[in-house]
Design a protein around this motif. Structure first.
Motif, PDB file in Angstrom:
ATOM      1  N   ARG C  12       0.823  -1.222   0.000  1.00  0.00           N
ATOM      2  CA  ARG C  12       0.000   0.000   0.000  1.00  0.00           C
ATOM      3  C   ARG C  12       0.846   1.256   0.000  1.00  0.00           C
ATOM      4  N   ALA C  13       2.118   1.103   0.383  1.00  0.00           N
ATOM      5  CA  ALA C  13       3.012   2.267   0.365  1.00  0.00           C
ATOM      6  C   ALA C  13       3.575   2.528  -1.031  1.00  0.00           C
ATOM      7  N   LEU C  14       3.224   1.673  -1.974  1.00  0.00           N
ATOM      8  CA  LEU C  14       3.800   1.782  -3.322  1.00  0.00           C
ATOM      9  C   LEU C  14       2.787   2.335  -4.323  1.00  0.00           C
ATOM     10  N   GLN C  15       3.313   3.068  -5.316  1.00  0.00           N
ATOM     11  CA  GLN C  15       2.481   3.582  -6.412  1.00  0.00           C
ATOM     12  C   GLN C  15       2.444   2.533  -7.513  1.00  0.00           C
ATOM     13  N   ILE C  16       1.404   1.753  -7.584  1.00  0.00           N
ATOM     14  CA  ILE C  16       1.436   0.661  -8.560  1.00  0.00           C
ATOM     15  C   ILE C  16       0.166   0.580  -9.391  1.00  0.00           C
ATOM     16  N   GLU C  17      -0.551   1.684  -9.474  1.00  0.00           N
ATOM     17  CA  GLU C  17      -1.804   1.678 -10.236  1.00  0.00           C
ATOM     18  C   GLU C  17      -1.615   1.216 -11.681  1.00  0.00           C
ATOM     19  N   ASN C  18      -0.460   1.562 -12.251  1.00  0.00           N
ATOM     20  CA  ASN C  18      -0.247   1.234 -13.668  1.00  0.00           C
ATOM     21  C   ASN C  18      -0.009  -0.247 -13.945  1.00  0.00           C
ATOM     22  N   MET C  19       0.188  -1.006 -12.892  1.00  0.00           N
ATOM     23  CA  MET C  19       0.431  -2.439 -13.125  1.00  0.00           C
ATOM     24  C   MET C  19      -0.859  -3.175 -13.471  1.00  0.00           C
ATOM     25  N   PHE C  20      -1.981  -2.647 -13.007  1.00  0.00           N
ATOM     26  CA  PHE C  20      -3.269  -3.310 -13.223  1.00  0.00           C
ATOM     27  C   PHE C  20      -3.590  -3.360 -14.704  1.00  0.00           C
ATOM     28  N   GLU C  21      -3.881  -4.531 -15.189  1.00  0.00           N
ATOM     29  CA  GLU C  21      -4.201  -4.773 -16.600  1.00  0.00           C
ATOM     30  C   GLU C  21      -3.072  -4.354 -17.532  1.00  0.00           C
ATOM     31  N   ASN C  22      -1.855  -4.465 -17.027  1.00  0.00           N
ATOM     32  CA  ASN C  22      -0.697  -4.133 -17.844  1.00  0.00           C
ATOM     33  C   ASN C  22       0.161  -5.376 -18.085  1.00  0.00           C
ATOM     34  N   ASP C  23       1.157  -5.241 -18.930  1.00  0.00           N
ATOM     35  CA  ASP C  23       2.044  -6.350 -19.285  1.00  0.00           C
ATOM     36  C   ASP C  23       3.375  -6.218 -18.550  1.00  0.00           C
TER      37      ASP C  23
END
Lengths: 396, 396, 396
Positions: C12-23
């Motif tokens: 939760r401390a990480l910015q990882i929104e872009n990983m969702f539905e990504n390659d």
């Protein structure tokens, strides 16, 4: 809520008792109600999955596939259908020689089926063989079940034989129904099943045969066209005639692609090998005459080459209704200038319909799953309702 | 109700602590109690499945198979067993050369086993190799588990080696027990394990060896017969002698098929290659002497051909008890006039026993599943009860 | 209790929104937070499994693999990852010719993906091809999803391309983090990525490239060494330079293995083919010049043979910090006196590190599973907590 209600209601209005614990060989073995049931369950399973609800009805069990011809798409469609329902796909990779004679078919069929709920077979290479082989496998496992050898009789699904390609043609038809809006909307529509030129050799007849055998049931104007010498099996033409008569549509043969395309609502231009040549090939194969087979192949390619004008060009498409007929293909197509110098279809035509062609193909896993589902559930309507009520998410 | 109670009770009466987290190489590594446990669990799993209850004990995990010889039946038996318990079968298709030397065996075994609960291996081609290879794989993964590399140590199941074929022979024996009514009923029964003529070459010795090594434990009169030169491994004959002594039965060798069949209650006529010839073949293979191998094959086929009278004919069957001995075969059989001109068995004999032969084979997936189950459950009786209590339906 | 809390908190401390539905193509496409998320989820999934809790997030669905180069280890790692999460592995065994041109890639990718949640591809044979192919597949299925053909867009996982080998290098790095105790402990550590002699030909560059591209992000002193002529792709050297600058470490090239090993904390000696030679090979292949390819192979083996002194001997290891650097290899290694006369590493060195090498490899299935997990869960932290709360046992 309860979005399975309408599917269940539709299913309950149909007479489908005979589907339970039965096989799926040819669409014309099945009643109109049974065909409608396949469509209904295919749509229902898709609706469940698209709503994130798992349609798994098996906790374990095997789905066996036997491919006596190369296959990527059908292999994955079958594996997908099995997976959707909870079966583990398992491929039987038998050399043809090993399961050639009857005794071995019976034995192998039983030996691999102790935990099998379905056997899917593709065997389209030799006229008079594929359907016969599928029947032999089904007979063997039913006998095994009757004799107490197999706890369950696996249902047989024809993944393509020498006569019909039911999973393909039912997927095609379900696509048509969705594009046109339903059974009432397709009545009277003209569909052109035509031969088309391809530089490759020996494509099966099961698609054109399956199409004229199935589409004639929906009150459509089914037109078959091919060059002289590319006749399909006469028995299947008779099926088409009979189905047209009963279904209120028509079945006609015309001499040219142009005539078939004129005013058509749907076109299905596709290469296939002449039936008579395929029979000769089967005989040569039986005699082990490989020189003869090579000579025949050369002859057939030369014969094909005389009909390069049979192609789904832009000009040909303009002849169809408003120039906008629905273009169908079972894929892969031989695309002019893309996969070959001259082929079945112009690149621009293919490109325009690509998304629809992929959608057409997307029904196949659901059609196969529906066939399995209907063979395995005594009260499939009840099972659909139970699946929604269970509401198990496909992903956490 | 609670139909697992009797199975659990039987299991609890047995000393089987050593089976937990152990392998299954040879039946004579196992105590009588351990053999009885395999039968009990196999029957229990079958009862669960036949009552529609899933015996899945795994939510996920892999079941790895390594087939160093062609296989359809055993492959499907293993896949079925894995599927029944919830494991996904995954085949390791290594070229022999790649995993030839010891270092690579250790490494590959660990590399594929991170999520593996079982490894099934068939390696029956070369005398002195198969069992050794299986041991090496087991040692490797146990070391990997000890060292913390593998979370779990996969159990090793011998799917056929150069010495024994435990999954086959235990399936055979369980079939016998069901046909005759139980352990008390088989005592004193005469079983003839005999060589039979086949026009093919190099069939493994693991079945006759496995049969005399196992059946002698049940107080049976085990008779081995083969032409001169078709001796089995002397070490296994010693095992059979010892087991007969302990088990209260007998183990004898006789010179003719006739003598073996006379008054027999059970017959198991089957071709195999001479042990000494297989040793020579292994040496030739090691030397890369492929001309020598071809010459040996020719020699062995000629040797076989001198013994075409060793065949399970109707006349031969009439010599058995009331002419009605139980006929066994591990399948596929070489059937005279069906799969070859002259073979192991008359077509009419085979036909009469076909259903029983298929039933015999039907135990194999359950035997394999039982081996896995017993290696993975510390209190297998408790797990059987838990499975019934859970009552998860195999199909919705 | 609630041992997922710390993993969830880290995530939760990480910015990882872009990983969702990504390659996942290249590690340097990803932010530091995204890399940290892969490690966190890999460790979390492992912790769940090692505590007997199933991390299955899929009830059904396919995990498709395409291997355009032989593979045992990666194949099983991918199958293991799929199985762990509940997907059924399904291998697409396409001949290279069939999916060579763009049109077919798009079509095949869609045709196999109707039920696919992930596609893993290994394609490392030709410079400029592998990554491009993977992108084409991803583009195709994303388009198919956008067009409504595919219900879900399968995520693409690079199982090795011509540029990077992210599943390997992330497994390597996670191993390093666990051995050294965490990100703070690896800062300033010297890692020597060096070429080593092998008698075999044409090993991919993706490992050395992946290592210098990834390890430079962790504040390490990354040293690359190879004989003249064994340069890696210049673009990747630039990535390494940039990453070192940002990450607070360094990236240097040195001329000798000795210099690279001097005082190193970690060594990764491994053979690879010269980039320029691989480019020539790709051109020759494109021209169908198989004589040219054979000549090139001979030339390259001769070139390799001039550098037999580039080997991880005991003497070389003594140059490292306290003679005890962590030795890494992606396996299988060419071990002197074991798998070849002279190779990448002395047998005694390899033996001493074997358990650690196997542990290094053990992270790969979890890295792959983490990539899938992060692409499929919008709130992966929440899912980890939900998995623990669900508490479904992996085995009954």
């Amino acid at each position: 809520m309860a979005f399975m209600d309408s599917f269940a209601a539709r299913l309950r209005a149909l007479q489908i008792e005979n589907m339970f614990e039965n096989d799926f060989f040819l669409t014309w073995d099945k009643t109109d109600d049974e065909i409608a049931a396949v469509f209904t369950v295919a749509d229902a399973l898709r609706a469940l999955r698209e709503n994130g609800i798992s349609p798994r009805i098996f906790d374990s069990g095997l789905g066996i596939s036997i491919f006596r011809d190369n296959s990527t798409r059908t292999r994955f469609s079958f594996a997908s259908a099995c997976n959707l329902l909870g079966l583990t796909p398992q491929d039987l990779d038998e050399g043809k020689s090993q399961i050639a004679h009857g005794e071995t078919v019976r034995e192998t069929a039983n030996m691999v089926s102790f935990m099998a709920d379905v056997i899917g077979i593709r065997d389209d290479m030799y006229i008079g063989k594929g359907h016969t082989y599928q029947k032999a496998v089904s007979d063997a496992v039913r006998e095994g079940h009757r004799d107490g050898v197999l706890e369950q009789a696996p249902t047989l699904v024809n993944l393509q034989c020498d006569i019909d390609h039911p999973t393909q043609c039912l997927a095609d038809m379900l696509h048509i129904l969705h594009v046109f809006g339903g059974p009432e909307q397709v009545k009277g529509k003209k569909i052109a099943m035509t031969w088309a030129y391809s530089p490759s050799y020996g494509k099966p007849l099961s698609v054109p045969q399956g199409v004229v055998g199935l589409m004639t049931r929906f009150g459509m104007d089914v037109v078959l066209a091919h060059p002289n010498g590319y006749e399909i099996m006469p028995e299947v033409e008779e099926v088409a005639q009979k189905n047209a008569r009963i279904g209120g549509g028509s079945f006609r043969k015309v001499e040219t692609m142009e005539e078939a395309f004129d005013g058509a609502d749907i076109v299905y231009p596709k290469s296939w090998a002449p039936f008579a040549a395929m029979e000769r090939r089967t005989q040569l194969y039986g005699q082990g005459d490989f020189d003869g087979i090579a000579a025949l192949e050369k002859e057939l390619l030369a014969q094909n080459a005389r009909h390069q004008d049979w192609t789904c060009s832009e000009a040909m498409m303009r002849r169809t209704r408003d120039g906008k007929a629905l273009y169908l293909h079972c894929l892969p197509a031989d695309i002019t200038g893309v996969s070959c110098a001259a082929g079945e279809v112009d690149a621009s035509v293919f490109d325009r319909y690509r998304t629809q062609l992929y959608s057409q193909a997307s029904y196949k896993p659901y059609i196969i799953a529906a066939m399995i589902f209907l063979a395995k559930r005594k009260d499939p309507a009840q099972t659909l309702l139970a699946l929604e009520e269970r509401g198990r998410k496909r992903t956490l």
